[in-house]
Motif scaffolding. Sequence first.
Motif, PDB file in Angstrom:
ATOM      1  N   GLU A 239       0.864  -1.183   0.000  1.00 23.02           N
ATOM      2  CA  GLU A 239       0.000   0.000   0.000  1.00 23.02           C
ATOM      3  C   GLU A 239       0.900   1.233   0.000  1.00 23.02           C
ATOM      4  O   GLU A 239       1.691   1.427   0.920  1.00 23.02           O
ATOM      5  CB  GLU A 239      -0.903   0.032   1.236  1.00 23.02           C
ATOM      6  CG  GLU A 239      -2.008  -1.006   1.234  1.00 23.02           C
ATOM      7  CD  GLU A 239      -3.101  -0.674   0.232  1.00 23.02           C
ATOM      8  OE1 GLU A 239      -3.199   0.510  -0.148  1.00 23.02           O
ATOM      9  OE2 GLU A 239      -3.840  -1.591  -0.171  1.00 23.02           O
ATOM     10  N   GLY A 240       0.791   2.022  -1.051  1.00 21.10           N
ATOM     11  CA  GLY A 240       1.633   3.209  -1.166  1.00 21.10           C
ATOM     12  C   GLY A 240       2.922   2.918  -1.912  1.00 21.10           C
ATOM     13  O   GLY A 240       3.551   3.819  -2.469  1.00 21.10           O
TER      14      GLY A 240
ATOM     15  N   ASP B 273       9.253  -0.528  -6.755  1.00 18.85           N
ATOM     16  CA  ASP B 273       9.905   0.624  -6.111  1.00 18.85           C
ATOM     17  C   ASP B 273      11.243   0.202  -5.512  1.00 18.85           C
ATOM     18  O   ASP B 273      11.384  -0.935  -5.027  1.00 18.85           O
ATOM     19  CB  ASP B 273       9.017   1.197  -5.011  1.00 18.85           C
ATOM     20  CG  ASP B 273       7.846   1.998  -5.577  1.00 18.85           C
ATOM     21  OD1 ASP B 273       7.932   2.408  -6.748  1.00 18.85           O
ATOM     22  OD2 ASP B 273       6.858   2.186  -4.851  1.00 18.85           O
ATOM     23  N   PRO B 274      12.237   1.113  -5.529  1.00 18.76           N
ATOM     24  CA  PRO B 274      13.559   0.753  -4.991  1.00 18.76           C
ATOM     25  C   PRO B 274      13.509   0.366  -3.526  1.00 18.76           C
ATOM     26  O   PRO B 274      14.255  -0.525  -3.081  1.00 18.76           O
ATOM     27  CB  PRO B 274      14.399   2.014  -5.214  1.00 18.76           C
ATOM     28  CG  PRO B 274      13.419   3.117  -5.443  1.00 18.76           C
ATOM     29  CD  PRO B 274      12.220   2.489  -6.076  1.00 18.76           C
ATOM     30  N   GLN B 275      12.626   1.011  -2.744  1.00 16.84           N
ATOM     31  CA  GLN B 275      12.553   0.680  -1.312  1.00 16.84           C
ATOM     32  C   GLN B 275      12.121  -0.784  -1.102  1.00 16.84           C
ATOM     33  O   GLN B 275      12.596  -1.447  -0.178  1.00 16.84           O
ATOM     34  CB  GLN B 275      11.573   1.616  -0.592  1.00 16.84           C
ATOM     35  CG  GLN B 275      12.083   3.019  -0.360  1.00 16.84           C
ATOM     36  CD  GLN B 275      11.890   3.911  -1.581  1.00 16.84           C
ATOM     37  OE1 GLN B 275      11.343   3.481  -2.603  1.00 16.84           O
ATOM     38  NE2 GLN B 275      12.350   5.157  -1.490  1.00 16.84           N
ATOM     39  N   ILE B 276      11.236  -1.263  -1.959  1.00 18.77           N
ATOM     40  CA  ILE B 276      10.787  -2.658  -1.836  1.00 18.77           C
ATOM     41  C   ILE B 276      11.910  -3.610  -2.235  1.00 18.77           C
ATOM     42  O   ILE B 276      12.150  -4.631  -1.578  1.00 18.77           O
ATOM     43  CB  ILE B 276       9.529  -2.894  -2.698  1.00 18.77           C
ATOM     44  CG1 ILE B 276       8.384  -1.986  -2.220  1.00 18.77           C
ATOM     45  CG2 ILE B 276       9.115  -4.353  -2.657  1.00 18.77           C
ATOM     46  CD1 ILE B 276       8.015  -2.155  -0.756  1.00 18.77           C
ATOM     47  N   TYR B 277      12.617  -3.265  -3.309  1.00 18.66           N
ATOM     48  CA  TYR B 277      13.766  -4.085  -3.723  1.00 18.66           C
ATOM     49  C   TYR B 277      14.807  -4.133  -2.613  1.00 18.66           C
ATOM     50  O   TYR B 277      15.322  -5.197  -2.273  1.00 18.66           O
ATOM     51  CB  TYR B 277      14.374  -3.523  -5.005  1.00 18.66           C
ATOM     52  CG  TYR B 277      15.678  -4.188  -5.390  1.00 18.66           C
ATOM     53  CD1 TYR B 277      15.694  -5.427  -6.019  1.00 18.66           C
ATOM     54  CD2 TYR B 277      16.900  -3.581  -5.072  1.00 18.66           C
ATOM     55  CE1 TYR B 277      16.902  -6.053  -6.338  1.00 18.66           C
ATOM     56  CE2 TYR B 277      18.107  -4.194  -5.390  1.00 18.66           C
ATOM     57  CZ  TYR B 277      18.096  -5.426  -6.023  1.00 18.66           C
ATOM     58  OH  TYR B 277      19.284  -6.037  -6.343  1.00 18.66           O
TER      59      TYR B 277
ATOM     60  N   LEU C 262       0.285 -10.505   4.456  1.00 23.71           N
ATOM     61  CA  LEU C 262       1.058  -9.448   5.098  1.00 23.71           C
ATOM     62  C   LEU C 262       1.053  -8.204   4.208  1.00 23.71           C
ATOM     63  O   LEU C 262       0.830  -8.297   2.994  1.00 23.71           O
ATOM     64  CB  LEU C 262       2.493  -9.904   5.352  1.00 23.71           C
ATOM     65  CG  LEU C 262       2.716 -10.819   6.567  1.00 23.71           C
ATOM     66  CD1 LEU C 262       2.107 -12.192   6.373  1.00 23.71           C
ATOM     67  CD2 LEU C 262       4.201 -10.953   6.880  1.00 23.71           C
ATOM     68  N   TYR C 263       1.303  -7.046   4.821  1.00 20.00           N
ATOM     69  CA  TYR C 263       1.259  -5.788   4.073  1.00 20.00           C
ATOM     70  C   TYR C 263       2.464  -4.915   4.435  1.00 20.00           C
ATOM     71  O   TYR C 263       2.860  -4.829   5.593  1.00 20.00           O
ATOM     72  CB  TYR C 263      -0.031  -5.014   4.393  1.00 20.00           C
ATOM     73  CG  TYR C 263      -1.281  -5.740   3.969  1.00 20.00           C
ATOM     74  CD1 TYR C 263      -1.811  -5.564   2.690  1.00 20.00           C
ATOM     75  CD2 TYR C 263      -1.918  -6.620   4.841  1.00 20.00           C
ATOM     76  CE1 TYR C 263      -2.956  -6.238   2.301  1.00 20.00           C
ATOM     77  CE2 TYR C 263      -3.059  -7.302   4.462  1.00 20.00           C
ATOM     78  CZ  TYR C 263      -3.572  -7.107   3.187  1.00 20.00           C
ATOM     79  OH  TYR C 263      -4.706  -7.785   2.794  1.00 20.00           O
ATOM     80  N   ILE C 264       3.022  -4.269   3.403  1.00 22.05           N
ATOM     81  CA  ILE C 264       4.025  -3.223   3.599  1.00 22.05           C
ATOM     82  C   ILE C 264       3.375  -1.897   3.214  1.00 22.05           C
ATOM     83  O   ILE C 264       2.969  -1.717   2.059  1.00 22.05           O
ATOM     84  CB  ILE C 264       5.289  -3.470   2.748  1.00 22.05           C
ATOM     85  CG1 ILE C 264       5.985  -4.759   3.186  1.00 22.05           C
ATOM     86  CG2 ILE C 264       6.251  -2.293   2.885  1.00 22.05           C
ATOM     87  CD1 ILE C 264       7.219  -5.098   2.369  1.00 22.05           C
TER      88      ILE C 264
END
Length: 703
Positions: A602-603, A608-612, A651-653
């Motif tokens: 979510e968001g 996205d680089p942060q997820i990688y 689960l959610y980030i």
Amino acid sequence: MEFLSMIPENQINHAAVKDHLHIFTSSCVLEALVMLYMSSDKRNKDCAKESIQEFITSIRFMLPQPVSSQFVPLVLELCKMLQSAAGYDDSLYKLCRGSLGVMVKNAKNYHSGDDDDDDNKVIISLQDMFPFAAELANKLSRGLVSSVESPSNFGPLRGDVNDFMAFMKPLKTAVKYQVVSPRPMLPSNSKFTDAINKAAVKYQVGSPRPILPPNSKFTDAINKIKFLYVLFDGLLTTLVACLKKMEVLVIEKKENGGWDQYLVILKELHDISKLYRGGEEYFWTNLKDFKRSLCHLIVRYAIRDEDYGWILQQKDAINFESRRHLVMLLFPVVMDENDDIHEMLINRTQLLAESFVYIAHEDPDRLRSGLFMEFKDEEATGPGVLREWFFLLSQEIFNPKTGLFVACPNDPRRFFPNPASRADPLDLEYFNFAGRVIALALMNRVPVGIVFDRSFFLQLAGKNVSLEDIKDVDPFLYSSCRKILDMDPLAVDEDALGLTFVWNVDKLGAMDVVELCPGGKNMIVNSKNRKTYVDLLIHHCFVVSVAEQISHFARGFTDIVGGENILKMFFSSLTLEDFDKMLHGSETDISVVDWKAHTDYEGYSPTDPQIYWFWKIVEEMTGEQRKVLLFFWISMKYLPVEGFGGLTSRLYIYKSKESFDHLPSSHTCFYQICLPAYPSMDVMKNRLNVITQHHVGCSFGTS
């Protein structure tokens, strides 16, 4: 209704009731009602239908059972007439047939076909029930076949299954207590006639092949045995064929709504199989190749308040998931929202003592109604905090420093009651408390990361403890006993061991000599009694010495599950490995691939680089760091055996609006972790490293 109101008040006078009924039947009232029901005039038909329905309902629910049972022959005749006139599918006939089944099921006595004219018996031949039982069996068979022919087809109806079971009860009783044998031989290869002929020779006196009189009790018993077996074998054959087709349908995920009565029918067939010698083996041999179908039926259709002991006894017939599902049905339903929920406010620094106050002496009904947990001076509340409390409290209870349990030297995850715990005057109350906590954790499906020693588990299941069961808890004693049993008999008889039937026990630093049997001090261990010596020693060290502790633990467990019989059923239905999986959770390393597959965003987007960066960092973590991160995220360090797929939610980030100098936060109730938009992988790694420290990873979530 006027006729019913005129039944003699003295219900014990069966002859008077019988005479009253004779007047009614002699007046041909039933024939008139059926003729009226078959009328082409709708008003006549409706009038008859209403009259018959009210008559049947009044018999069943208004009359005392001793009186209503006298109406069984009358209802039987009504069923026969309706079946002949209106047909098998007529709704009124079905109502009367179902009512007859219930009345027959509830009646205590039946006329067995002999000349006994006892007024206390219901004057109805068991053979009069054969057509109805056969009709229902055929109907169930057709429903079973239909249920696997197409996903849109429905299977046997609950009403037909209940009627079938009602007619089966007196037939099963008749076979169980028939004159041939308490358990007639189940014929092999369905050669029933030959088996019956052999039985006839065995139980008749006189010539080698006597001629049986047509109305003898023996012939009547043989007829019941034959009829019930034919129904059993025919229905089982049909069911097996359907299970075979279901194996493919389950794999292809072609589910339909017609399989919900399969387990009920299987249980009834299993009950019948027990009446015949070799019957249960025959039953399970037929089912052994359809494990996938049985397991699917259990997980999909097994419900609370039904008896599944018949299948739980066959551990090899089903898998762990099915056994777990069935034993969890023994527990009360967890109430997430309840006005009578038990609220707890606990100081982390006094976790064990304050939890004891809230749980140990509380009304079990209150505990079963639901728990609400909050730590003092912390904002977080909800299911996530409750999961955290279960985990931390269980770790504290089983911590060897607490003195209640000892860890097994060969497997420090396993625990056994500490025989020396009696030094604490409150120890038995704490064992009762521990039993409640473990039962509540299981009821709430929270893996707590500990497991029981085999000997502890076996005693909760009501089973004996042998030498092989103590390997983990006391490897030194196991090795010593093994040597005693394996020594050369001559060496033992020469008193090479120097042992008598005693055991030295350390009690608060002083040695106490305990006799393993009366006069044990004077009994020398030799080659003939060494096995007895070892058995008594094991029994003393691992049963007698902890009997009170285990008894109080079991009592606490029973407080939650609701009965000692349920506790025994729970533990005896599982293997130790099953229980390990339920209580401890998965023992495999946390899979990052599985973690990612069960996580949504979510968001953020997956690219996205942060997820990688996040997943890259998690991949590089140690196994313990991943556990701490998982605990921070969902308040669980140990996953179910199915991995992330066994959790109740994905689960959610979430993308946090906090600046990148903030640490991540979590909403453990909803399986959410909130990550600020960190500018680089190094910054994110630094923040996550802080989170994965034990003293930070706990109690850092916000809900």
